[in-house]
Scaffold this active site. Structure first.
Site, PDB file in Angstrom:
ATOM      1  CE  LYS A 187      -2.805   3.220   0.567  1.00 10.83           C
ATOM      2  NZ  LYS A 187      -4.112   3.632   0.147  1.00 10.83           N
TER       3      LYS A 187
ATOM      4  CB  CYS B  15      -3.261   9.235   0.522  1.00 11.71           C
ATOM      5  SG  CYS B  15      -4.969   9.205   1.062  1.00 11.71           S
TER       6      CYS B  15
HETATM    7  N1  SAJ Z   1      -1.392  15.167  -8.644  1.00 14.79           N
HETATM    8  C1  SAJ Z   1      -0.536  15.866  -9.491  1.00 14.79           C
HETATM    9  N2  SAJ Z   1      -0.302  15.366 -10.755  1.00 14.79           N
HETATM   10  C2  SAJ Z   1      -0.893  14.227 -11.187  1.00 14.79           C
HETATM   11  C3  SAJ Z   1      -1.755  13.510 -10.324  1.00 14.79           C
HETATM   12  C4  SAJ Z   1      -1.979  14.008  -9.051  1.00 14.79           C
HETATM   13  O1  SAJ Z   1       0.012  16.907  -9.139  1.00 14.79           O
HETATM   14  O2  SAJ Z   1      -0.654  13.858 -12.356  1.00 14.79           O
HETATM   15  C5  SAJ Z   1      -1.630  15.674  -7.270  1.00 14.79           C
HETATM   16  C6  SAJ Z   1      -3.097  16.028  -7.009  1.00 14.79           C
HETATM   17  O3  SAJ Z   1      -3.400  17.319  -7.479  1.00 14.79           O
HETATM   18  C7  SAJ Z   1      -3.137  15.930  -5.489  1.00 14.79           C
HETATM   19  C8  SAJ Z   1      -2.177  14.777  -5.197  1.00 14.79           C
HETATM   20  O4  SAJ Z   1      -1.366  14.638  -6.351  1.00 14.79           O
HETATM   21  O5  SAJ Z   1      -2.659  17.101  -4.893  1.00 14.79           O
HETATM   22  C9  SAJ Z   1      -2.830  13.448  -4.879  1.00 14.79           C
HETATM   23  O6  SAJ Z   1      -3.943  13.212  -5.737  1.00 14.79           O
HETATM   24  P1  SAJ Z   1      -4.258  11.781  -6.389  1.00 14.79           P
HETATM   25  O7  SAJ Z   1      -5.472  11.927  -7.208  1.00 14.79           O
HETATM   26  O8  SAJ Z   1      -3.046  11.266  -7.067  1.00 14.79           O
HETATM   27  O9  SAJ Z   1      -4.475  10.796  -5.167  1.00 14.79           O
HETATM   28  P2  SAJ Z   1      -5.366  10.834  -3.802  1.00 14.79           P
HETATM   29  O10 SAJ Z   1      -4.478  11.330  -2.709  1.00 14.79           O
HETATM   30  O11 SAJ Z   1      -6.673  11.482  -3.978  1.00 14.79           O
HETATM   31  O12 SAJ Z   1      -5.627   9.228  -3.628  1.00 14.79           O
HETATM   32  C10 SAJ Z   1      -4.508   8.332  -3.576  1.00 14.79           C
HETATM   33  C11 SAJ Z   1      -4.765   7.170  -4.554  1.00 14.79           C
HETATM   34  N3  SAJ Z   1      -3.540   6.409  -4.719  1.00 14.79           N
HETATM   35  C12 SAJ Z   1      -3.053   6.108  -5.956  1.00 14.79           C
HETATM   36  O13 SAJ Z   1      -3.576   6.481  -6.992  1.00 14.79           O
HETATM   37  C13 SAJ Z   1      -1.826   5.260  -6.007  1.00 14.79           C
HETATM   38  C14 SAJ Z   1      -5.890   6.290  -4.019  1.00 14.79           C
HETATM   39  O14 SAJ Z   1      -6.070   5.135  -4.850  1.00 14.79           O
HETATM   40  C15 SAJ Z   1      -5.593   5.847  -2.578  1.00 14.79           C
HETATM   41  O15 SAJ Z   1      -6.629   5.030  -2.035  1.00 14.79           O
HETATM   42  C16 SAJ Z   1      -5.473   7.109  -1.754  1.00 14.79           C
HETATM   43  O16 SAJ Z   1      -4.350   7.871  -2.246  1.00 14.79           O
HETATM   44  C17 SAJ Z   1      -5.265   6.699  -0.302  1.00 14.79           C
HETATM   45  O17 SAJ Z   1      -6.239   6.805   0.486  1.00 14.79           O
HETATM   46  O18 SAJ Z   1      -4.187   6.199   0.036  1.00 14.79           O
END
Ligand code: SAJ
Length: 406
Positions: A210, A264
Site C-alpha cells: 500500500k 495519502c
Molecule cells: N497530482 C498531481 N499530478 C498528477 C496527479 C496528481 O500533481 O498527475 C496531485 C493532485 O493534485 C493531489 C495529489 O497529487 O494534490 C494526490 O492526488 P491523487 O489523485 O493522485 O491521489 P489521492 O491522494 O486522492 O488518492 C490516492 C490514490 N492512490 C493512488 O492512486 C496510487 C488512491 O487510490 C488511494 O486510495 C489514496 O491515495 C489513499 O487513500 O491512500
C-alpha cells in the site's frame, strides 16, 4: 457456498470507514459504526452524511433505513472489527515525519474489552510495516487468554476520493494476514462486496504494498514537477513537452501542478522513509521535490507582482485537487496563505467548491475575482475554471500551475 452474514464493528466513520460500513450493511451484514465525533454519529443515525463524496448520501441513507447500519460512540461485541482511522505523521526525536499510530492504538484499545475467541481484526488504515503485528501485541498484552485465538489482517484501502463507491467494489484488494486463517476469514468477508480480485499475502507485505502504491505516484508526480521547473528555466512549455514524450509507447509522465496534497500521497511515503531512512533516497527526494513546489510557485508570483505597484492577485482554487472540497495538506491553500502574509499586493481567494464558512479566510466569487485581478494564479483545475471564457482572462497576467489555459 452460502454467504455468511456477520456482525461487524467499524472503527472510524470517515472517508473509508463510512463507505465500507454502509456497503457491508447493504449486503446484509449487521454493522455498528463507531466514531469519537458525536455530531458525525448523530448525522449518520439520521441517514445523512458529514463528508462530501458522490452518491455516499444515497448509500448511507439506504444502509440506515434497512436497519443494518447504526452509528455509536462506543464499540460492542461482534464477529469482525475493521479499523479505519487516520494515520498522520508527527515529530519524534529528530524525525519530523514519524508515523503517528495513536489513532490505531486507541481504536485497538477501545475494542479489546469486546473481543472474543475467533474474532477477526482488520486494519484498513494505511500503516507502516509492522502495525498489524502491533495490534496483535496490544490485544495479547491486554487479554493474554486470547493470545493466538484472535485473527488479524491488513486489507489496505485503495479508493480514490471522488470515485470511492465505484472503486470500493471494483478495485482488486490485497489481504495480508498474520496467519493463513486470518487471510481466509478476511477474504470471505471482502468477497461479499468486492468484485475485484482478492490478493492474498502476509501482513507486512500488504502494509508495504500500500505504501509503495502511493510512493510510486508521488515519485512520478515529482518527476513531472521537476520537469516543470526545468522547462521554465529553459523557456520551454512543459505541457507540450510531456504530451509529446507521452506519445512514446513506454512513457507515461504524470502532470505537474502546484505541489502534492491530500492525506495519502503527501504522507504515506514518509512511512517508508521512517522505516528505512538510509535506503529510501529516491522516495525521500521525491517528497522534498513535491513539497518544494509551492515555494517555487510563490517565487513566480513575487516576480510577476514586482512589475506592478499594488497588484490584485486572484488565486483560483484552494482544495488539494480538482472538483472536491477537501483542503487537507493542500499546496494551493499553503500558497494562498503564504501570499496573504507576503505584502506584495491584494490577494483574492476563490474556490466554488469550498463552503465560505469552512474557509480559513474570506473568499471572493469568481466573477469579482476575474474583474478585479491584475494577476490570475490558477491553482486547481476545477471544472468552473477550465470552462472559463478565454476573453475574460486575455488581458491578465496568468500563472497557470495546472496548464489548463494553454
Ligand atoms: N497530482 C498531481 N499530478 C498528477 C496527479 C496528481 O500533481 O498527475 C496531485 C493532485 O493534485 C493531489 C495529489 O497529487 O494534490 C494526490 O492526488 P491523487 O489523485 O493522485 O491521489 P489521492 O491522494 O486522492 O488518492 C490516492 C490514490 N492512490 C493512488 O492512486 C496510487 C488512491 O487510490 C488511494 O486510495 C489514496 O491515495 C489513499 O487513500 O491512500
Amino acid at each position: 457456498m452460502a454467504r455468511e452474514l456477520q456482525k461487524i464493528i467499524v472503527m472510524g466513520l470517515g472517508y473509508i470507514g463510512l463507505p465500507t460500513a454502509s456497503m457491508l450493511a447493504t449486503k446484509g451484514h449487521t454493522v455498528v459504526g463507531v466514531d469519537v465525533n458525536e455530531a458525525a454519529v448523530n448525522t449518520i443515525n439520521s441517514g445523512r452524511i458529514h463528508i462530501i463524496e458522490p452518491d455516499l448520501d444515497i448509500l448511507v441513507r439506504s444502509a440506515v433505513n434497512s436497519g443494518n447500519l447504526r452509528a455509536s460512540l462506543v464499540p460492542e461485541e461482534g464477529d469482525t472489527f475493521i479499523i479505519a482511522v487516520p494515520t498522520p505523521f508527527k515529530v519524534e526525536g529528530d524525525n519530523p515525519k514519524a508515523p503517528d499510530l495513536s489513532y490505531v492504538e486507541a481504536a485497538t484499545r477501545a475494542i479489546v474489552p469486546y473481543l472474543r475467541e475467533d474474532n477477526l481484526i482488520i486494519l484498513e488504515s494505511t500503516s507502516p510495516v509492522g502495525t498489524t503485528e502491533l495490534i496483535e501485541r496490544i490485544v495479547r498484552e491486554a487479554r493474554p487468554e486470547l493470545a493466538g485465538k484472535v485473527h488479524a489482517a491488513h486489507c489496505p484501502e485503495r479508493v480514490l476520493p471522488g470515485h470511492i463507491l465505484r472503486e470500493l467494489v471494483d478495485n482488486d484488494r490485497i489481504i495480508g494476514g498474520t496467519t493463513k486463517a486470518a487471510v481466509a476469514k478476511a477474504k470471505a468477508l471482502y468477497k461479499t462486496f468486492c468484485n475485484g480480485a482478492i490478493l492474498e499475502t502476509d501482513s507486512k507485505t500488504a502494509e508495504l504494498s500500500k505504501l509503495v502504491e502511493n510512493s510510486f505516484r508521488d515519485v512520478n508526480i515529482a518527476f513531472a514537477n521537476e520537469l516543470s521547473v526545468i522547462c521554465d528555466k529553459l523557456g520551454i512549455n512543459v505541457w507540450e513537452t510531456i504530451s509529446l514524450a507521452n506519445r512514446h509507447p513506454r512513457v507515461n509522465i504524470l502532470q505537474p501542478g502546484p505541489g502534492v496534497g491530500g492525506h495519502c500521497i503527501a504522507v504515506d511515503p514518509w512511512f517508508i522513509v521512517s522505516s528505512a531512512p538510509k535506503e529510501a533516497r529516491l522516495i525521500r527526494t521525491a517528497r522534498e521535490v513535491n513539497d518544494d513546489k509551492p515555494h517555487w510557485v510563490i517565487e513566480r508570483v513575487r516576480a510577476k507582482a514586482a512589475r506592478f505597484k499594488e497588484p490584485v492577485i486572484a488565486c483560483l482554487g484552494l482544495t488539494f485537487k480538482a472538483n472536491i472540497d477537501d483542503m487537507r495538506e493542500s499546496p494551493s491553500l499553503e500558497i494562498v496563505q503564504h501570499l496573504r502574509g507576503a505584502q506584495i499586493g491584494e490577494i483574492l481567494a476563490c474556490d466554488p467548491n469550498v463552503d465560505p464558512a469552512k474557509a480559513p479566510f474570506p473568499l471572493t466569487d469568481l466573477k469579482t475575482a476575474l474583474q478585479k485581478a491584475d494577476i490570475l494564479l490558477l491553482l486547481v483545475d476545477h471544472e468552473e475554471f477550465m470552462d472559463l471564457d478565454r476573453e475574460l482572462i486575455k488581458d491578465k497576467v496568468v500563472i497557470d500551475t495546472k496548464g489548463v489555459w494553454r
